[in-house]
Design an enzyme around this catalytic site. Sequence first.
Site: not given
Length: 276
Positions: A83, A152
């Site tokens: 992302a 992440e």
Amino acid sequence: MLGPQRRFNVAKPFELEVPEFEHLTYQVEDHMGIVTIRRPQALNALNQDVLMELAAVSEVITQDPLVRVAIFTGEGRAFVAGADIAQIAGLEDVFAAREFAILGQSVFNEIAALPVPTIAAINGFALGGGLELALACDLRVASRKAKLGLPEVGLGIIPGFGGTQRLPRLIGRGRALDLIFTGRHVPAEEALSLGLVNRVGEDALETAKELAAVILKNGPVALALAKEAMGRGENLDLQEALEIEADLFGLACATQDMREGTRAFLEKRPAQFKGE
């Protein structure tokens, strides 16, 4: 449920409107719908605009009667590197972050629900949201130089586009926790041994096309119904899932493709399926 006549059988000339995309391309080649994410300067990172275009192209694939397998890949040295970190860093509160996660989840759910087999051709980095996109596809093939992971936690966040749910369903809870807790990048051969990818080749897109060509020899309605049976049954108890399988088996046996497939087998010739 997918209607075989509605999806594949086109009684009159069909003109499909394909929107103009800024960050991806869509082309149809030998019944393969090939989606290429093209944001190479950002390693194809997923921002809101890219996600919305992926949703739009999913609708195109659903409507396109020529497409019987869909392939997702990336331009340059990345499949999707994740992302867009700049966009994540700009999320101001819990609610904005939650909405961004729900957007990504919704788009990937649309890809997972496509009525044709889908293949992620992982040509390079597939990290974070990129791996989550690949996990939303039915099958994954990787180039030998590919790197996969969910890093992440190193940013102080967690996977938000489905990674914490789809990864353990695919490779098991322990292996998924290893990848998520460490955030490490997994090379292609290890990904193959983990069951994270189905095949490894020199060129991911060419390997995906070879796999698609094998799939395309089979009945398109049967492929769609087999995918539906697995999707609807995977979270049910066995008997309920078997009932769904029996219902869809009945539908498959009512198609012209079944008549052609069984006739071709008995006549010892290749079947000529029409998706009817």
